[in-house]
Motif scaffolding. Sequence first.
Motif, mmCIF file in Angstrom:
data_model
loop_
_atom_site.group_PDB
_atom_site.id
_atom_site.type_symbol
_atom_site.label_atom_id
_atom_site.label_comp_id
_atom_site.label_asym_id
_atom_site.label_seq_id
_atom_site.Cartn_x
_atom_site.Cartn_y
_atom_site.Cartn_z
ATOM 1 N N ASN A 99 -30.988 -19.940 57.774
ATOM 2 C CA ASN A 99 -31.278 -20.725 56.579
ATOM 3 C C ASN A 99 -31.792 -19.834 55.453
ATOM 4 O O ASN A 99 -31.428 -20.019 54.291
ATOM 5 N N LYS A 100 -32.661 -18.882 55.790
ATOM 6 C CA LYS A 100 -33.211 -17.979 54.785
ATOM 7 C C LYS A 100 -32.114 -17.090 54.203
ATOM 8 O O LYS A 100 -32.142 -16.768 53.013
ATOM 9 N N LEU A 101 -31.156 -16.709 55.015
ATOM 10 C CA LEU A 101 -30.048 -15.885 54.554
ATOM 11 C C LEU A 101 -29.180 -16.655 53.552
ATOM 12 O O LEU A 101 -28.746 -16.105 52.536
ATOM 13 N N LYS A 102 -28.949 -17.918 53.822
ATOM 14 C CA LYS A 102 -28.172 -18.760 52.903
ATOM 15 C C LYS A 102 -28.899 -18.914 51.573
ATOM 16 O O LYS A 102 -28.292 -18.818 50.502
ATOM 17 N N ILE A 103 -30.199 -19.147 51.639
ATOM 18 C CA ILE A 103 -30.992 -19.295 50.413
ATOM 19 C C ILE A 103 -30.977 -17.993 49.608
ATOM 20 O O ILE A 103 -30.801 -18.020 48.387
ATOM 21 N N ALA A 104 -31.124 -16.861 50.279
ATOM 22 C CA ALA A 104 -31.086 -15.565 49.603
ATOM 23 C C ALA A 104 -29.713 -15.336 48.957
ATOM 24 O O ALA A 104 -29.623 -14.822 47.836
ATOM 25 N N GLY A 105 -28.661 -15.727 49.649
ATOM 26 C CA GLY A 105 -27.302 -15.596 49.110
ATOM 27 C C GLY A 105 -27.098 -16.469 47.890
ATOM 28 O O GLY A 105 -26.513 -16.033 46.884
ATOM 29 N N ILE A 106 -27.583 -17.697 47.946
ATOM 30 C CA ILE A 106 -27.453 -18.617 46.803
ATOM 31 C C ILE A 106 -28.234 -18.096 45.607
ATOM 32 O O ILE A 106 -27.739 -18.104 44.474
ATOM 33 N N ILE A 107 -29.434 -17.611 45.845
ATOM 34 C CA ILE A 107 -30.247 -17.061 44.757
ATOM 35 C C ILE A 107 -29.561 -15.838 44.145
ATOM 36 O O ILE A 107 -29.523 -15.688 42.920
ATOM 37 N N SER A 108 -28.996 -14.987 44.981
ATOM 38 C CA SER A 108 -28.288 -13.803 44.480
ATOM 39 C C SER A 108 -27.092 -14.194 43.615
ATOM 40 O O SER A 108 -26.875 -13.611 42.547
#
Length: 127
Positions: free
Chosen positions: A2-11
């Motif tokens: 989940n944290k990886l998805k959030i980091a990807g979306i923010i990027s």
Amino acid sequence: MNKLKIAGIISVLIIAVMIASQIYLAKSSQCMAKSIAAVQSSYKQSGNSPATQKKMRQFFSLWQKNSRILPTILKHSELDIVNESVAKLPAYLKDDQPSDFDAECDMLKMQLIHLWNVEKINWENIL
């Protein structure tokens, strides 16, 4: 995960905002430079005529619109220099000082193009 998805979306969002600001800055600086070139051309052709005054008002309107948004993208010191040039133009136009008006218009065009050149993404600005 989940944290990886959030980091990807923010990027992706950060990159999208960067691209949008680059596009806006390129278009607005070129548009304003063309507008001041039109004022300068009109002044050379007909002096301080109603046509020149109209083009000057169009440029000021364009500058006021963009000067609200540009501080979110650019350094304020860069904009202060442009603001000084913009402020000088009406006095030169009113006092009918063609050489000063022409020189200030040239300076302003260079400064507007410089706004884009100093912020565009290239190796010179990155390194």
